[in-house]
Design a protein around this motif. Structure first.
Motif, short mmCIF file in Angstrom:
data_model
loop_
_atom_site.label_atom_id
_atom_site.label_comp_id
_atom_site.label_asym_id
_atom_site.label_seq_id
_atom_site.Cartn_x
_atom_site.Cartn_y
_atom_site.Cartn_z
N ARG A 175 7.35 -15.50 13.09
CA ARG A 175 8.79 -15.56 13.40
C ARG A 175 9.51 -16.71 12.73
N ASN A 176 8.82 -17.82 12.49
CA ASN A 176 9.46 -18.99 11.89
C ASN A 176 9.43 -18.99 10.37
N SER A 177 8.92 -17.93 9.77
CA SER A 177 8.92 -17.86 8.32
C SER A 177 10.34 -17.61 7.82
N SER A 178 10.58 -17.97 6.58
CA SER A 178 11.89 -17.73 5.96
C SER A 178 11.71 -16.76 4.80
N ILE A 179 12.46 -15.67 4.84
CA ILE A 179 12.40 -14.69 3.77
C ILE A 179 13.46 -15.05 2.74
N LEU A 180 13.05 -15.20 1.48
CA LEU A 180 13.94 -15.56 0.40
C LEU A 180 14.07 -14.40 -0.59
N PRO A 181 15.08 -14.43 -1.43
CA PRO A 181 15.16 -13.41 -2.48
C PRO A 181 13.94 -13.48 -3.40
N GLY A 182 13.70 -12.40 -4.12
CA GLY A 182 12.61 -12.38 -5.09
C GLY A 182 11.23 -12.28 -4.47
N ARG A 183 11.14 -11.65 -3.29
CA ARG A 183 9.87 -11.46 -2.59
C ARG A 183 9.21 -12.78 -2.19
N ARG A 184 9.96 -13.84 -2.11
CA ARG A 184 9.43 -15.15 -1.71
C ARG A 184 9.51 -15.31 -0.21
N VAL A 185 8.51 -16.02 0.33
CA VAL A 185 8.47 -16.31 1.75
C VAL A 185 8.04 -17.76 1.92
N VAL A 186 8.68 -18.47 2.85
CA VAL A 186 8.31 -19.85 3.16
C VAL A 186 7.71 -19.86 4.56
N PHE A 187 6.53 -20.44 4.67
CA PHE A 187 5.84 -20.57 5.95
C PHE A 187 5.80 -22.04 6.36
N ASN A 188 6.00 -22.29 7.64
CA ASN A 188 5.84 -23.62 8.20
C ASN A 188 4.38 -23.79 8.59
N ILE A 189 3.78 -24.87 8.15
CA ILE A 189 2.37 -25.13 8.40
C ILE A 189 2.24 -26.41 9.22
N LYS A 190 1.40 -26.37 10.20
CA LYS A 190 1.10 -27.54 11.05
C LYS A 190 2.38 -28.11 11.66
N GLY A 191 3.05 -27.27 12.43
CA GLY A 191 4.24 -27.73 13.13
C GLY A 191 5.38 -28.12 12.21
N ASN A 192 5.47 -27.46 11.06
CA ASN A 192 6.53 -27.69 10.09
C ASN A 192 6.39 -29.02 9.36
N GLU A 193 5.23 -29.66 9.43
CA GLU A 193 4.98 -30.86 8.64
C GLU A 193 4.78 -30.50 7.17
N HIS A 194 4.30 -29.29 6.94
CA HIS A 194 3.99 -28.82 5.59
C HIS A 194 4.64 -27.47 5.38
N ARG A 195 4.91 -27.15 4.12
CA ARG A 195 5.53 -25.88 3.77
C ARG A 195 4.66 -25.17 2.74
N LEU A 196 4.64 -23.86 2.86
CA LEU A 196 3.88 -23.00 1.95
C LEU A 196 4.81 -21.93 1.44
N VAL A 197 4.95 -21.84 0.12
CA VAL A 197 5.80 -20.82 -0.50
C VAL A 197 4.89 -19.82 -1.20
N VAL A 198 5.14 -18.55 -0.92
CA VAL A 198 4.35 -17.49 -1.54
C VAL A 198 5.28 -16.43 -2.10
N ALA A 199 4.74 -15.64 -3.02
CA ALA A 199 5.40 -14.43 -3.48
C ALA A 199 4.55 -13.28 -2.98
N VAL A 200 5.18 -12.25 -2.44
CA VAL A 200 4.44 -11.13 -1.87
C VAL A 200 4.64 -9.89 -2.73
N ALA A 201 3.53 -9.28 -3.12
CA ALA A 201 3.56 -8.00 -3.83
C ALA A 201 3.14 -6.94 -2.82
N TYR A 202 4.10 -6.39 -2.11
CA TYR A 202 3.82 -5.46 -1.02
C TYR A 202 3.02 -4.25 -1.50
N ALA A 203 3.38 -3.69 -2.64
CA ALA A 203 2.71 -2.49 -3.15
C ALA A 203 1.24 -2.72 -3.46
#
Length: 107
Positions: free
Chosen positions: A46-74
């Motif tokens: 629920r706390n992830s952020s969906i960005l344009p270009g299939r990018r997603v930002v995840f909060n890691i360890k209570g939002n101390e760290h951030r993880l950016v990924v690109a998702v290829a759904y297909a």
């Protein structure tokens, strides 16, 4: 989902003691997931952020760290683009960062 560049996460937790358990938990959840849309990600993280270009930002360890990924759904793949502290995240452009070692300054 298949995670591309798990070694990037391993290298990060070796440099940042205390992040391993949180990143391993994220890896386990993502590998068990079958996302077909951004809504699937939001339902699981629920706390992830969906960005344009299939990018997603995840909060890691209570939002101390951030993880950016690109998702290829297909293809069922998640590509690690950046992992860092919240402050390091503030210094990159999440929508265009290429890889965690290629941090791009914000313009």
């Amino acid at each position: 989902m298949r995670i591309i560049a798990v070694t990037t996460l391993r290298a990060y937790w070796l440099r940042r003691p205390g992040t391993e358990w949180a990143l391993r938990a994220w890896i386990g959840e993502v590998q068990a997931a079958r996302w077909t849309s951004p809504a699937d990600i939001k339902a699981q993280f629920r706390n992830s952020s969906i960005l344009p270009g299939r990018r997603v930002v995840f909060n890691i360890k209570g939002n101390e760290h951030r993880l950016v990924v690109a998702v290829a759904y297909a293809f069922g793949a998640v590509y690690i683009k950046f992992v860092g502290t919240h402050a390091e995240y503030d210094a990159i452009r999440a929508q265009t960062v290429v890889h965690t070692s290629n941090k791009e300054p914000k313009s």
